[in-house]
Design a protein around this motif. Structure first.
Motif, PDB file in Angstrom:
ATOM      1  N   PRO A   1       0.769  -1.260   0.094  1.00  0.00           N
ATOM      2  CA  PRO A   1       0.053  -0.064   0.087  1.00  0.00           C
ATOM      3  C   PRO A   1       0.872   1.392  -0.003  1.00  0.00           C
ATOM      4  O   PRO A   1       2.144   1.315   0.559  1.00  0.00           O
ATOM      5  CB  PRO A   1      -0.810  -0.081   1.277  1.00  0.00           C
ATOM      6  CG  PRO A   1      -0.615  -1.512   1.618  1.00  0.00           C
ATOM      7  CD  PRO A   1       0.700  -1.952   1.236  1.00  0.00           C
TER       8      PRO A   1
ATOM      9  N   PRO B   1      -5.343  -5.082   2.899  1.00  0.00           N
ATOM     10  CA  PRO B   1      -6.655  -4.196   1.717  1.00  0.00           C
ATOM     11  C   PRO B   1      -7.907  -4.487   2.491  1.00  0.00           C
ATOM     12  O   PRO B   1      -8.239  -5.280   3.174  1.00  0.00           O
ATOM     13  CB  PRO B   1      -6.567  -5.299   0.638  1.00  0.00           C
ATOM     14  CG  PRO B   1      -5.150  -6.073   0.813  1.00  0.00           C
ATOM     15  CD  PRO B   1      -4.800  -6.078   2.223  1.00  0.00           C
ATOM     16  N   GLY B   2      -8.647  -3.316   2.209  1.00  0.00           N
ATOM     17  CA  GLY B   2      -9.920  -3.389   2.789  1.00  0.00           C
ATOM     18  C   GLY B   2     -10.160  -2.922   4.191  1.00  0.00           C
ATOM     19  O   GLY B   2     -11.375  -3.227   4.651  1.00  0.00           O
TER      20      GLY B   2
ATOM     21  N   PHE C   1      -8.293   1.901   2.793  1.00  0.00           N
ATOM     22  CA  PHE C   1      -7.554   1.183   1.864  1.00  0.00           C
ATOM     23  C   PHE C   1      -8.614   0.441   1.205  1.00  0.00           C
ATOM     24  O   PHE C   1      -9.444  -0.424   1.601  1.00  0.00           O
ATOM     25  CB  PHE C   1      -6.409  -0.008   2.595  1.00  0.00           C
ATOM     26  CG  PHE C   1      -5.207   1.098   3.336  1.00  0.00           C
ATOM     27  CD1 PHE C   1      -4.150   1.183   2.568  1.00  0.00           C
ATOM     28  CD2 PHE C   1      -5.609   1.310   4.829  1.00  0.00           C
ATOM     29  CE1 PHE C   1      -3.031   1.913   3.056  1.00  0.00           C
ATOM     30  CE2 PHE C   1      -4.585   2.108   5.235  1.00  0.00           C
ATOM     31  CZ  PHE C   1      -3.336   2.623   4.632  1.00  0.00           C
ATOM     32  N   PRO C   2      -8.209   0.450  -0.245  1.00  0.00           N
ATOM     33  CA  PRO C   2      -9.347  -0.384  -1.045  1.00  0.00           C
ATOM     34  C   PRO C   2      -8.931  -2.003  -0.777  1.00  0.00           C
ATOM     35  O   PRO C   2      -8.002  -2.564  -0.579  1.00  0.00           O
ATOM     36  CB  PRO C   2      -8.844   0.008  -2.268  1.00  0.00           C
ATOM     37  CG  PRO C   2      -7.471   0.426  -2.352  1.00  0.00           C
ATOM     38  CD  PRO C   2      -7.194   0.912  -0.829  1.00  0.00           C
ATOM     39  N   PRO C   3     -10.191  -2.586  -1.448  1.00  0.00           N
ATOM     40  CA  PRO C   3     -10.140  -4.089  -1.073  1.00  0.00           C
ATOM     41  C   PRO C   3      -9.245  -4.725  -1.991  1.00  0.00           C
ATOM     42  O   PRO C   3      -9.027  -4.098  -3.134  1.00  0.00           O
ATOM     43  CB  PRO C   3     -11.471  -4.568  -1.180  1.00  0.00           C
ATOM     44  CG  PRO C   3     -12.224  -3.335  -2.120  1.00  0.00           C
ATOM     45  CD  PRO C   3     -11.557  -2.151  -1.533  1.00  0.00           C
ATOM     46  N   GLU C   4      -8.743  -5.839  -1.915  1.00  0.00           N
ATOM     47  CA  GLU C   4      -7.715  -6.587  -2.826  1.00  0.00           C
ATOM     48  C   GLU C   4      -8.548  -6.800  -4.002  1.00  0.00           C
ATOM     49  O   GLU C   4      -9.880  -7.418  -3.988  1.00  0.00           O
ATOM     50  CB  GLU C   4      -7.408  -7.796  -2.089  1.00  0.00           C
ATOM     51  CG  GLU C   4      -6.204  -8.555  -2.978  1.00  0.00           C
ATOM     52  CD  GLU C   4      -5.583  -9.536  -1.969  1.00  0.00           C
ATOM     53  OE1 GLU C   4      -4.317 -10.003  -2.398  1.00  0.00           O
ATOM     54  OE2 GLU C   4      -6.146 -10.064  -1.009  1.00  0.00           O
ATOM     55  N   ARG C   5      -7.917  -6.899  -5.184  1.00  0.00           N
ATOM     56  CA  ARG C   5      -8.732  -7.036  -6.189  1.00  0.00           C
ATOM     57  C   ARG C   5      -8.723  -8.506  -6.901  1.00  0.00           C
ATOM     58  O   ARG C   5      -7.457  -8.954  -6.615  1.00  0.00           O
ATOM     59  CB  ARG C   5      -8.331  -6.031  -7.392  1.00  0.00           C
ATOM     60  CG  ARG C   5      -8.306  -4.619  -7.221  1.00  0.00           C
ATOM     61  CD  ARG C   5      -7.734  -3.804  -8.383  1.00  0.00           C
ATOM     62  NE  ARG C   5      -8.237  -2.254  -8.040  1.00  0.00           N
ATOM     63  CZ  ARG C   5      -7.728  -1.386  -9.101  1.00  0.00           C
ATOM     64  NH1 ARG C   5      -7.127  -1.563 -10.027  1.00  0.00           N
ATOM     65  NH2 ARG C   5      -8.134  -0.021  -8.737  1.00  0.00           N
TER      66      ARG C   5
END
Length: 406
Positions: free
Chosen positions: A323, A381-382, A402-406
Motif C-alpha cells: 500500500p 486491503p479493505g 484502503f481499497p479491497p484486494e482486487r
C-alpha cells in the motif's frame, strides 16, 4: 509513498538502474543468447553459456563482487539473494555492502545484524523512507539473510545532502570537512561520460526545459559537469566503503573477507563506475555480475558489459505492490510532516494535505517517516487506518480507507 524528489540521489539511482540497451545501430543481430535460469560469460564474439557451479567459486575468490539490479524488479533481488547464498557457501568470510544506505546509518546496520532490532525498528532507525524511495519489501530478504547469518552489512552511500550540494555546484565547491571523508574521484572514463551525458540530457528534457535546449546542452556546461562530479563522488564513496569494510572485518590473522556490493546496474556496467574507482584505489580483483531478461538479444550483451549475466525469466513472478499513500514525507520535531500529496492518491482521497503533521497512526505515536511507512505497508486491503494529525495548530483525526484486494 514517495520521498521528495532529489535529483543526484534517488532520481539518478533510478536512471542508472534501468535495463541496458545499446543504440539501435549498434545492436546487430537480434539473436537470443541466454536461457532462463542460466549464466553466460561475456567473452569472445558472443555470450557463452556456462555452469554456475564453475562461475560462482571463481567469483568467490575475488576481493569484491558487484551484483547489479534494477531497483524496482523483485526478480533481480531474488537473484541477488540466490547469488549471495552461493557465494557465502563458497566463502563464509563475507561482508555485504548496500548502496541504499548512507554511511551515517552504519551503527543501525550493525545493531540489526547483531539481532538487537526488530524489523520495524530497523526500517525506522535507518530512515528507510528518507534515504531510499523503494519499498523495503524488495530488500528485506537480503537484510534478513545478513542478520540470520551474522554477515556484516556496510552502508556504502553518502548522504543525499552531499550529493545535492555536488550536483548543484561541483565537488570543488564542497568544503573538505563536509565531504564525509570521501576522497577525490578518478576522472570518468570517456564511455562513462557518454552514458551520463545521455541520462543528463533526458533528465533536462523530462523536467520541461524543452528537448531543443536539452539536445544542445554541451559537455562543458556547468550543470552537466556538476552532474558528473556527483556521480563520481557516489561511485568513489561506495568503492572506498567496500575497501574500508573489508579491512574493518579482517580476521585475527589479517585475512580480508569477500565484499559483495548490492548496487544499481549503472554502477556496474562495463566497469565504468565503482570498479573504475576501486582500480584507482589499488584493488583490481573485482567480479561484476548482472541480471538481465532471458530474452535479451546477443547484440545487447557485448564483451565487457560484465563478467557474466544471469537470464531472469521473462514471465516475471509478480509481487503485489505494498500500500502507498502517495505523499512525500519530511522529518518534523512533533511527528512526520506531509511535504507533497500526489493528486488522486489514497492520501488525497483521504483528505491529507501538504503541511499536515502526522503524530499518530492507529493510536501509536509516529516520530520518524519510516514508522509511518511501516504502518501503511502492513495495512491489510479493505481495512481502515486512523491517523491523528496537526493542521494549522489544530488536532484532527482522519481515516485512511484502503481499497479491497482486487
Amino acid at each position: 509513498m514517495s520521498a521528495p524528489s532529489r535529483f543526484g540521489t534517488f532520481a539518478l539511482a533510478c536512471a542508472l538502474a534501468v535495463p541496458f540497451a545499446l543504440p539501435a545501430q549498434a545492436q546487430g543481430v537480434a539473436t537470443q543468447c541466454l536461457v532462463a535460469g542460466g549464466w553466460a560469460r561475456l567473452e569472445g564474439a558472443s555470450p557463452q553459456l556456462v555452469d554456475g557451479t564453475g562461475l560462482i567459486p571463481a567469483m568467490a575468490q575475488r576481493a569484491v563482487v558487484l551484483l547489479g539490479e534494477q531497483h524496482d524488479d523483485m526478480d533481480h533481488h531474488r537473484w541477488q539473494l540466490q547469488t549471495l547464498a552461493a557465494l557465502h557457501a563458497q566463502r563464509p568470510d563475507l561482508v555485504i555492502g548496500f548502496e541504499m544506505f548512507p554511511r551515517r546509518v552504519q551503527p543501525v546496520l550493525d545493531r540489526w545484524v547483531a539481532g538487537e532490532l526488530t524489523e520495524a525498528e530497523f526500517i525506522a532507525q535507518s530512515d528507510w523512507g528518507k534515504v531510499w524511495s523503494m519499498p523495503a519489501e524488495l530488500y528485506l530478504p537480503l537484510f534478513h539473510f545478513a542478520r540470520l547469518n551474522r554477515i556484516p552489512m556496510l552502508a556504502l552511500n553518502i548522504d543525499a545532502a552531499l550529493t545535492r550540494a555536488v550536483a548543484a555546484n561541483g565537488w570543488s565547491s564542497v568544503p573538505e570537512g563536509e565531504r564525509e571523508g570521501v576522497g577525490q574521484a578518478a576522472p570518468a572514463l570517456p564511455d562513462y561520460e557518454d552514458f551520463l551525458f545521455e541520462i543528463h540530457r533526458q533528465h533536462v528534457a523530462a523536467r520541461g526545459h524543452g528537448s531543443a535546449r536539452a539536445g544542445k546542452a554541451g559537455r562543458d556546461e556547468p550543470g552537466f559537469r556538476n552532474f558528473v562530479d556527483s556521480q563520481l563522488a557516489w561511485d568513489r564513496a561506495m568503492a572506498e566503503a567496500l575497501i574500508a569494510g573489508r579491512k574493518r572485518h579482517a580476521d585475527a590473522r589479517g585475512a580480508l573477507p569477500l565484499a559483495v556490493g548490492i548496487v544499481g546496474s549503472g554502477h556496474v556496467r562495463f566497469g565504468h563506475g565503482i570498479a573504475h574507482q576501486l582500480r584507482d584505489l589499488g584493488e583490481s580483483s573485482i567480479g561484476q555480475l548482472l541480471p538481465v531478461g532471458a530474452d535479451t538479444p546477443c547484440g545487447e550483451l557485448p564483451t565487457g558489459l560484465a563478467d557474466a549475466v544471469f537470464g531472469v525469466p521473462v514471465a516475471r513472478v509478480a509481487s503485489p505492490p505494498p500500500p502507498r499513500l502517495g505523499v512525500a514525507l519530511e522529518e518534523h520535531p512533533r511527528g512526520v510532516r506531509i511535504g507533497e500529496v500526489t493528486p488522486g492518491s489514497l492520501a488525497a482521497r483521504s483528505g491529507l494535505r501538504p503541511a499536515d503533521i502526522v503524530i499518530e497512526a492507529a493510536g501509536v505515536a509516529i516520530r520518524r517517516a519510516g514508522e509511518l511507512i511501516v504502518a501503511v505497508r502492513r495495512q491489510p486491503p479493505g481495512t481502515w487506518l486512523p491517523l491523528r494529525l496537526e493542521r494549522d495548530g489544530k488536532t484532527l483525526e482522519l481515516v485512511v480507507r484502503f481499497p479491497p484486494e482486487r
